[in-house]
Scaffold this motif. Sequence first.
Motif, PDB file in Angstrom:
ATOM      1  N   GLY A  81       0.776  -1.251   0.014  1.00 39.89           N
ATOM      2  CA  GLY A  81       0.173   0.091  -0.069  1.00 39.89           C
ATOM      3  C   GLY A  81       0.823   1.218  -0.108  1.00 39.89           C
ATOM      4  O   GLY A  81       2.155   1.173   0.156  1.00 39.89           O
ATOM      5  N   PRO A  82       0.170   2.565  -0.063  1.00 40.77           N
ATOM      6  CA  PRO A  82       0.844   3.682  -0.333  1.00 40.77           C
ATOM      7  C   PRO A  82       1.725   3.758   0.925  1.00 40.77           C
ATOM      8  O   PRO A  82       2.607   4.835   1.180  1.00 40.77           O
ATOM      9  N   ASP A  83       1.164   3.503   2.325  1.00 37.83           N
ATOM     10  CA  ASP A  83       1.883   3.748   3.594  1.00 37.83           C
ATOM     11  C   ASP A  83       3.148   2.621   3.806  1.00 37.83           C
ATOM     12  O   ASP A  83       3.593   2.610   5.006  1.00 37.83           O
ATOM     13  N   GLY A  84       3.475   1.600   2.723  1.00 37.88           N
ATOM     14  CA  GLY A  84       4.515   0.720   2.943  1.00 37.88           C
ATOM     15  C   GLY A  84       4.066  -0.379   3.680  1.00 37.88           C
ATOM     16  O   GLY A  84       4.924  -1.341   3.859  1.00 37.88           O
ATOM     17  N   GLN A  85       2.904  -0.454   4.048  1.00 40.73           N
ATOM     18  CA  GLN A  85       2.261  -1.886   4.752  1.00 40.73           C
ATOM     19  C   GLN A  85       1.852  -2.694   3.607  1.00 40.73           C
ATOM     20  O   GLN A  85       1.390  -2.348   2.591  1.00 40.73           O
ATOM     21  N   ILE A  86       1.903  -3.984   3.930  1.00 45.69           N
ATOM     22  CA  ILE A  86       1.420  -5.221   2.952  1.00 45.69           C
ATOM     23  C   ILE A  86      -0.227  -4.973   2.818  1.00 45.69           C
ATOM     24  O   ILE A  86      -0.861  -5.185   3.629  1.00 45.69           O
ATOM     25  N   GLU A  87      -0.513  -4.717   1.505  1.00 45.65           N
ATOM     26  CA  GLU A  87      -2.006  -4.929   1.080  1.00 45.65           C
ATOM     27  C   GLU A  87      -2.638  -6.037   0.893  1.00 45.65           C
ATOM     28  O   GLU A  87      -3.709  -6.522   1.046  1.00 45.65           O
ATOM     29  N   GLY A  88      -1.719  -6.700   0.364  1.00 44.72           N
ATOM     30  CA  GLY A  88      -2.185  -8.191   0.118  1.00 44.72           C
ATOM     31  C   GLY A  88      -0.855  -9.135  -0.283  1.00 44.72           C
ATOM     32  O   GLY A  88       0.259  -8.850  -1.189  1.00 44.72           O
ATOM     33  N   LEU A  89      -0.953 -10.357   0.219  1.00 45.47           N
ATOM     34  CA  LEU A  89       0.195 -11.394  -0.250  1.00 45.47           C
ATOM     35  C   LEU A  89      -0.211 -12.746  -0.344  1.00 45.47           C
ATOM     36  O   LEU A  89      -1.047 -13.230   0.420  1.00 45.47           O
ATOM     37  N   ALA A  90       0.139 -13.311  -1.685  1.00 45.10           N
ATOM     38  CA  ALA A  90      -0.507 -14.382  -1.930  1.00 45.10           C
ATOM     39  C   ALA A  90       0.863 -15.229  -2.247  1.00 45.10           C
ATOM     40  O   ALA A  90       1.889 -14.884  -2.899  1.00 45.10           O
ATOM     41  N   GLN A  91       0.701 -16.742  -1.917  1.00 45.82           N
ATOM     42  CA  GLN A  91       2.105 -17.354  -2.055  1.00 45.82           C
ATOM     43  C   GLN A  91       1.652 -18.707  -2.689  1.00 45.82           C
ATOM     44  O   GLN A  91       0.612 -19.244  -2.596  1.00 45.82           O
ATOM     45  N   THR A  92       2.507 -19.399  -3.482  1.00 47.89           N
ATOM     46  CA  THR A  92       2.614 -20.617  -3.987  1.00 47.89           C
ATOM     47  C   THR A  92       4.092 -21.119  -4.224  1.00 47.89           C
ATOM     48  O   THR A  92       5.182 -20.508  -3.398  1.00 47.89           O
ATOM     49  N   GLY A  93       4.197 -22.153  -5.066  1.00 48.56           N
ATOM     50  CA  GLY A  93       5.704 -22.589  -5.374  1.00 48.56           C
ATOM     51  C   GLY A  93       5.713 -22.398  -7.119  1.00 48.56           C
ATOM     52  O   GLY A  93       4.795 -22.353  -7.593  1.00 48.56           O
ATOM     53  N   ALA A  94       7.003 -22.766  -7.361  1.00 48.90           N
ATOM     54  CA  ALA A  94       7.448 -22.700  -8.872  1.00 48.90           C
ATOM     55  C   ALA A  94       8.179 -23.865  -8.993  1.00 48.90           C
ATOM     56  O   ALA A  94       9.427 -24.027  -8.440  1.00 48.90           O
TER      57      ALA A  94
END
Length: 817
Positions: free
Chosen positions: A756-769
């Motif tokens: 986000g504009p405040d430097g905080q995480i707005e969203g995080l999605a994780q998986t593998g490759a």
Amino acid sequence: MSLSFVQPAYLWLLLLLLPFAGLTLLTPRRSARWRLWSSLALRTFIFVALVCALAGAQWVGRADHLTTVFMIDSSDSISPSARARAEAYIQTALTRMPTGDRAAVIVFGKEPLVERAPSDSRQWVRLTVAPPGSYTDIDRALQLALAIMPAETRKRIVLLSDGGENRGQAMNTATLARAAQIPIETVSLQGAPPSGDVVLEAVEAPASARDGQALRLTLQVRAPQATTARLRLLLDRQPVFEQQVALQAKLNRIPITVPAPGIGFHTWEAHIDASGDTVGANNVGFGFSSIQGAPKIAIVEGTPGRGSNLAAALQAAHMQVATLAPAGLPASLVGLDAYAAVVLVDVPYHSLPPATGRLLPAYVRELGHGLLMVGGADSYAAGGYLNTPLEGALPVTMRTRGVKIRPDVALVLVIDHSGSMAGDKLDLAREGAAQAFGALDDSDQIGVIQFDSTADWVVPLQKRPPSDSFLSALQGIGVGGGTDLRPGLVAAADALEKAQARIKHIVLLTDGQADANYDDVVARLKGDGITLSAVGVGEDYDPHLKDIAPVTGGRFYEARNFADIPALFFDETLRISRRGIVEHDFIPTLSFPAAALRDINAVPPLHGYNAVTPKSNAQVVLQSDESDPILAQWQYGLGRAAAWTSDLRGQWGRDWVAWQDFSRFVDQLVGSLLPVPTPSGWEAATNVEGAALVLSLRADGLDNQPRTGLHPTGRLIAADGRVIEVPLSEVTPGRYRATMSLPDAGVYQAQVVAMGPDGQIEGLAQTGAVVPPSAEYLQRDGNVGLLQALAQTTGGHFDPQPTQAWSLPPTTTRRTA
């Protein structure tokens, strides 16, 4: 041969000759007629020459000579016999090269390299360059061939390959060659597929599963004929399954059922070893599984029992807790990923596995997990964390603001200089003494004793002397004879008994055996309040050292790696000097509202802490009466880290562990460090497309409407903590995508994070490759169709004879002079 001009517009300047000639002829003559005309002719010639130079005059003629670029495929799909055929082809062609023609040679695989620049030499020299053979990139090789061709000759390319392109698009460059009227002749190096080549094509593993659930993996193995093979399965690089399997002459699907490996991200690596198999690079496959469950907290105790209060409070808050010794912490990111947060309870830095100390910052920064450091006599500066990777992950530095009251120290270093210490060991012992000297203050005392069968003072016990004189004295430590610990310990005890200091300490270093004739000296030290720590070097040190150090309240260190000696001296000196430790009674004051103190209005007193300095962007939640941080926190990359500078046992924090709100405080503090959950409606995915890896994100809101306008970043995290980042672009509303070049084969954790504009995480999605082994090893029969298409598109021939390499193309190339 004809005359042409590069910039013919300048020829208009020749019209100036008319007024120039008229002016000359109309001017009254003052010289002979022949002189007038010769002067006019000379000036006209000079003017015309200048105008022609400006216009770029050049003589253009027909090019009668040819430059042929031979391109040899050196990728791993080309057998040694096929490569020998290619070299023989070029060698034969060179012997028939007409006078005036030129030949160049390019060798290519994953990338092209020039083996021979265009030359008229007919001599063949065996290939000397060897580009990486893990891929076949004909496209880049053709581009290089076009770039090195001289402009003044006709041109031809001879491509010797199996056509097994797996990077680039050669037909794109073939279009350019056709436009430039450069034919591409193609010679097939395709051979019979390796007999008996067994290929592990894929490892099918569930991408996610619940903790405790059995997992079913399926291996796809292709065999050209019926055979037997040994199958091995590795979990997080550790073997977990092995058996002999029977393979049929087809695609075999081999199921394996294994128990879930525990919460976190895990990697699978399968190997198939068949008798008679000729290609090893295609016998490995990769997969990943992310195991979901309640978060588990790792409490790491520097000394057994120091984390018991914290563990009990977390268990009372229904959190899963694993209490570990420092050596029990995993030394890999995958292993650390099993824990949602790591709490270091009064843990000296040197007791952590070296790899773990380096990886914990990445565990927080890259994986988004939590880290909490709890203070004590062996933590922060006193625990040797100054200038370590972990200091970078914490919201505080180990340096203190202002002068802290601490006890004076009298330190004697007793160093073995017997014959067995010669070489690196003695050099590192000198460096260790220098490190200990640097950890002391000017008010402290230091002395150095060297011993073999006798003992001598190198530096008599004294107030910290000037550094140059101390370091110069250390150089006087030479190699001696036998080993007897008693004289050195007696000399140190005699000096320390007379010293005026609140802390008296001996550090003994030896690599040898000695008679146990010094127990009475150890008892004397204990009675006088003098502590002794011992460092056993190598593998043949006196085992009795492990017994005597704890008797006096000191510690024993084992230095099998000689390079650890300086750090051990430095850390031990910081510990006994109680660097940064402040002890008095006070009640912490709230300086920043935080989740850890939610619904808590008053806190108990503390009786001491480790003095530290907050970093500029840290949030100091609680501070001491001297404005030092007691609780500080910050966002570190994707994760959060906090520093509690007092302890949580019955010493400085005894009133806190007896406090009725202690469990709530601990629950809220550790809970605030846990990873950010994936927002509902967000999903990350990866897939391999040709020579590229694609990261994608589906981002929907709670109303199932696409989240538009995000600026997410894709990240691949390798097992060693390396990170590859790439920004994602919005391709349709709420759908984001990025493409990157394929990294090395293996398994990677993949993330898509939006800030986000405040430097905080707005969203995080994780998986593998999963990046499979190169297609170079999976498709072994080449692509003759591509070779034929390249020749047909550019007017070349498929499988021409070597002599055709010098046939002049039907098009005419003009040369300039």
